[in-house]
Structures are given as structure tokens and as C-alpha cells.
Design a protein around this motif. Structure first.
Motif, PDB file in Angstrom:
ATOM      1  N   ALA A 254      31.714  36.996  54.627  1.00 10.95           N
ATOM      2  CA  ALA A 254      31.697  37.156  56.086  1.00 10.95           C
ATOM      3  C   ALA A 254      33.096  37.448  56.613  1.00 10.95           C
ATOM      4  CB  ALA A 254      31.135  35.901  56.746  1.00 10.95           C
ATOM      5  N   THR A 255      34.113  36.978  55.895  1.00 14.18           N
ATOM      6  CA  THR A 255      35.501  37.215  56.323  1.00 14.18           C
ATOM      7  C   THR A 255      36.237  38.186  55.404  1.00 14.18           C
ATOM      8  OG1 THR A 255      36.164  35.225  55.105  1.00 14.18           O
ATOM      9  CG2 THR A 255      35.716  34.983  57.463  1.00 14.18           C
ATOM     10  N   HIS A 256      35.684  38.456  54.212  1.00 14.38           N
ATOM     11  CA  HIS A 256      36.306  39.394  53.272  1.00 14.38           C
ATOM     12  C   HIS A 256      35.251  40.393  52.790  1.00 14.38           C
ATOM     13  CE1 HIS A 256      38.718  35.671  53.103  1.00 14.38           C
ATOM     14  NE2 HIS A 256      39.757  36.469  52.904  1.00 14.38           N
ATOM     15  N   PRO A 257      34.689  41.204  53.684  1.00 11.86           N
ATOM     16  CA  PRO A 257      33.558  42.066  53.305  1.00 11.86           C
ATOM     17  C   PRO A 257      33.930  43.183  52.337  1.00 11.86           C
ATOM     18  CG  PRO A 257      34.303  42.585  55.514  1.00 11.86           C
ATOM     19  CD  PRO A 257      35.057  41.368  55.099  1.00 11.86           C
ATOM     20  N   ASN A 258      35.193  43.548  52.258  1.00 12.28           N
ATOM     21  CA  ASN A 258      35.603  44.662  51.405  1.00 12.28           C
ATOM     22  C   ASN A 258      36.183  44.200  50.075  1.00 12.28           C
ATOM     23  OD1 ASN A 258      34.916  46.566  53.459  1.00 12.28           O
ATOM     24  ND2 ASN A 258      36.860  46.100  54.492  1.00 12.28           N
ATOM     25  N   ASP A 259      36.026  42.947  49.759  1.00  8.72           N
ATOM     26  CA  ASP A 259      36.620  42.387  48.545  1.00  8.72           C
ATOM     27  C   ASP A 259      35.545  41.721  47.693  1.00  8.72           C
ATOM     28  OD1 ASP A 259      38.695  41.983  46.873  1.00  8.72           O
ATOM     29  OD2 ASP A 259      39.711  40.457  48.060  1.00  8.72           O
ATOM     30  N   VAL A 260      34.472  42.460  47.431  1.00 13.12           N
ATOM     31  CA  VAL A 260      33.304  41.896  46.751  1.00 13.12           C
ATOM     32  C   VAL A 260      33.656  41.399  45.360  1.00 13.12           C
ATOM     33  CG1 VAL A 260      31.016  42.414  45.826  1.00 13.12           C
ATOM     34  CG2 VAL A 260      31.679  43.283  48.080  1.00 13.12           C
ATOM     35  N   THR A 261      34.391  42.184  44.599  1.00  7.46           N
ATOM     36  CA  THR A 261      34.721  41.796  43.222  1.00  7.46           C
ATOM     37  C   THR A 261      35.541  40.513  43.202  1.00  7.46           C
ATOM     38  OG1 THR A 261      34.692  44.111  42.506  1.00  7.46           O
ATOM     39  CG2 THR A 261      35.836  42.527  41.096  1.00  7.46           C
ATOM     40  N   ALA A 262      36.540  40.426  44.075  1.00  5.70           N
ATOM     41  CA  ALA A 262      37.389  39.230  44.117  1.00  5.70           C
ATOM     42  C   ALA A 262      36.582  38.004  44.534  1.00  5.70           C
ATOM     43  CB  ALA A 262      38.561  39.454  45.081  1.00  5.70           C
ATOM     44  N   VAL A 263      35.658  38.174  45.466  1.00  2.59           N
ATOM     45  CA  VAL A 263      34.823  37.052  45.899  1.00  2.59           C
ATOM     46  C   VAL A 263      33.946  36.583  44.751  1.00  2.59           C
ATOM     47  CG1 VAL A 263      32.870  36.416  47.382  1.00  2.59           C
ATOM     48  CG2 VAL A 263      34.842  37.603  48.358  1.00  2.59           C
ATOM     49  N   GLY A 264      33.383  37.531  44.011  1.00  3.43           N
ATOM     50  CA  GLY A 264      32.558  37.155  42.863  1.00  3.43           C
ATOM     51  C   GLY A 264      33.345  36.345  41.853  1.00  3.43           C
ATOM     52  N   HIS A 265      34.567  36.782  41.550  1.00  2.00           N
ATOM     53  CA  HIS A 265      35.402  36.029  40.615  1.00  2.00           C
ATOM     54  C   HIS A 265      35.749  34.653  41.174  1.00  2.00           C
ATOM     55  CE1 HIS A 265      36.131  38.811  37.351  1.00  2.00           C
ATOM     56  NE2 HIS A 265      36.340  39.799  38.210  1.00  2.00           N
ATOM     57  N   ARG A 266      35.998  34.600  42.455  1.00  2.00           N
ATOM     58  CA  ARG A 266      36.418  33.325  43.072  1.00  2.00           C
ATOM     59  C   ARG A 266      35.330  32.259  42.962  1.00  2.00           C
ATOM     60  NH1 ARG A 266      39.025  32.706  49.165  1.00  2.00           N
ATOM     61  NH2 ARG A 266      39.036  30.420  49.225  1.00  2.00           N
ATOM     62  N   VAL A 267      34.070  32.677  43.050  1.00  2.00           N
ATOM     63  CA  VAL A 267      32.988  31.683  42.983  1.00  2.00           C
ATOM     64  C   VAL A 267      32.476  31.473  41.557  1.00  2.00           C
ATOM     65  CG1 VAL A 267      32.273  32.162  45.354  1.00  2.00           C
ATOM     66  CG2 VAL A 267      31.156  33.382  43.462  1.00  2.00           C
ATOM     67  N   GLY A 268      33.129  32.143  40.566  1.00  2.00           N
ATOM     68  CA  GLY A 268      32.797  31.816  39.177  1.00  2.00           C
ATOM     69  C   GLY A 268      32.117  32.897  38.371  1.00  2.00           C
ATOM     70  N   TYR A 269      31.971  34.109  38.911  1.00  2.00           N
ATOM     71  CA  TYR A 269      31.310  35.182  38.170  1.00  2.00           C
ATOM     72  C   TYR A 269      32.359  36.048  37.469  1.00  2.00           C
ATOM     73  CZ  TYR A 269      26.735  34.324  40.280  1.00  2.00           C
ATOM     74  OH  TYR A 269      25.537  33.767  40.649  1.00  2.00           O
ATOM     75  N   ASP A 270      32.247  36.157  36.145  1.00  2.00           N
ATOM     76  CA  ASP A 270      33.134  37.051  35.390  1.00  2.00           C
ATOM     77  C   ASP A 270      32.636  38.491  35.434  1.00  2.00           C
ATOM     78  OD1 ASP A 270      34.808  34.942  34.631  1.00  2.00           O
ATOM     79  OD2 ASP A 270      33.567  34.483  32.877  1.00  2.00           O
ATOM     80  N   SER A 271      31.336  38.669  35.635  1.00  2.00           N
ATOM     81  CA  SER A 271      30.739  39.999  35.658  1.00  2.00           C
ATOM     82  C   SER A 271      30.385  40.389  37.091  1.00  2.00           C
ATOM     83  CB  SER A 271      29.475  40.028  34.783  1.00  2.00           C
ATOM     84  OG  SER A 271      28.740  41.209  35.002  1.00  2.00           O
TER      85      SER A 271
END
Length: 234
Positions: A182-199
Motif C-alpha cells: 500500500a505504501t511501496h506499490p512499485n517495489d513488489v520484489t523487495a516486498v516479497g523478500h522482506r516478508v520471507g519469499y525467496d522466489s
């Protein structure tokens, strides 16, 4: 109108539209295990029946009885009475808790105050997963944290949360990701890594399965909805 024999009866009138002058009011109360235990100890024999040995669900819904609603209303009215609030609010909170303990969902509430209850054991593992949701874990280690065998832990965890431990972690990860997007809509990959997704592909696939749209589209939709709602406010 309803179809059928006899005289027709008009359908009930639809509820009135929301009124900005009378907004909906929500009420929440944190249930402290220590206070639950204290009330159970104070109760006389048979006043608060012991919960059964099987695990009860951690979430339940039922209609609030009049006595409980009355206590809630009195607590809310104390918001406008700062002089009385300090003394009376703790008393009314204890009354609300007692109404819950002795009410329809009392078994669930009572388990919070029982040191050996399944709910209290599972609560330790739930709290750990919430605090470490981005970290991988072995179910065996979390079961040990809960003080249970793996089979008993699986059974009780699913009874309380209606999910397996891994499914529960996934829910936490995806909900947290949605908040971040909601606050970082253009940073999908980084958000995924931040919450624990390597893929990134796995993150996008599971996000879409959960929320019905890929992360970038869902984030854009959320921002549009937020801006539209904000623009409509007076």
C-alpha cells in the motif's frame, strides 16, 4: 413482495444509508490471561465450569446477551467521564470478562486462564510465528516451543486456527505484504523478500491466489480505492 399463499406481505425496508453524523462504533477488548485466571480463582465452585480437554477454536462468533451489551455501553459512556473512568473502567472490564467467561463462548475464554490448556500452548507458537513470520521454521521446533508432540501440536494448532502452521505463516506473510505494498506499490520484489519469499514468482502466485490479483495490480487497486475514498470525504 413475498410469493406464497395468503395475503402478500411487504419485504422489510432496507437499512438506512450510512449517516456521517452517526458513524458506526466498534468496540474491542484485550483478554489478559492473568485476569482470566484471577477471575476463575475467585469464582465459587461450579460458577465457572472447567473447559473440556479437547482444543476449542480460537475464533468464535455469537450474539451478545443483554447483560454483556449493558456492560459494554456503560464502559463506553465512561469515555465522557474522566473523573469516574479511572476507578470504574477496570470494574466494568472485569464484569465484561466475567460475562464472557460464563457465556456461550466461555469455554474458549476460560482456556486463556488455564496454564495447561491447549489454547495457551498453541498461543505461544502463534505468537512466535507472528513475530518471526519472515523466517523459515521446522514444525518440530515450534511444537517443542508449545510443549507438545508434533502430532498433538498439529491437531491442536488446526483446531485453534483452522490452519496448519505453514498455512498460518503464509497468511501472516501475505497480509503483511499487502500492507507494505500500500505504501511501496512499485517495489513488489523487495516486498516479497522482506516478508520471507525467496522466489518472486512464488510470491506473486500465492498473493494472487489469496487476494484475486497479482501484487502490482492489487496495490494499484488499493491506492485507487484509498484516493477515491479520501476525495469523497468532506
Amino acid at each position: 413482495m413475498r410469493a406464497g399463499g395468503g395475503r402478500p406481505h411487504p419485504d422489510p425496508a432496507p437499512p438506512p444509508p450510512p449517516d456521517p453524523e452517526h458513524p458506526a462504533l466498534g468496540f474491542g477488548l484485550t483478554l489478559e490471561p492473568s485476569v482470566v485466571a484471577e477471575l476463575l480463582l475467585q469464582a465459587g465452585p461450579g460458577d465457572a465450569p472447567r473447559a473440556g480437554g479437547s482444543a476449542l477454536p480460537g475464533i468464535a462468533v455469537s450474539d451478545a446477551p443483554d447483560a454483556l451489551l449493558d456492560a459494554v455501553v456503560r464502559l463506553l459512556r465512561l469515555l465522557d467521564e474522566p473523573r469516574d473512568r479511572t476507578v470504574l473502567a477496570p470494574l466494568v472490564k472485569r464484569e465484561i470478562l466475567w460475562r464472557l467467561i460464563t457465556g456461550e463462548q466461555g469455554g474458549i475464554v476460560r482456556q486463556l486462564g488455564l496454564a495447561d490448556s491447549s489454547l495457551s500452548h498453541v498461543a505461544r507458537s502463534v505468537r512466535w510465528i507472528r513475530e518471526h513470520y519472515a523466517q523459515p521454521f521446522k514444525v518440530e521446533d515450534v511444537a517443542q516451543l508449545a510443549g507438545m508432540s508434533v502430532s498433538a501440536f498439529y491437531r491442536n494448532f488446526q483446531a485453534v486456527t483452522a490452519m496448519s502452521p505453514i498455512q498460518f505463516q503464509k497468511q501472516i506473510r501475505l497480509q503483511e505484504a499487502r500492507l507494505l505494498l500500500a505504501t511501496h506499490p512499485n517495489d513488489v520484489t523487495a516486498v516479497g523478500h522482506r516478508v520471507g519469499y525467496d522466489s518472486a514468482s512464488q510470491f506473486s502466485r500465492e498473493y494472487r491466489r489469496q487476494f484475486g490479483a497479482p501484487p502490482s495490480q492489487d496495490a494499484a487497486r488499493l491506492r485507487h480505492t484509498t484516493h477515491t475514498t479520501a476525495g469523497a470525504l468532506p
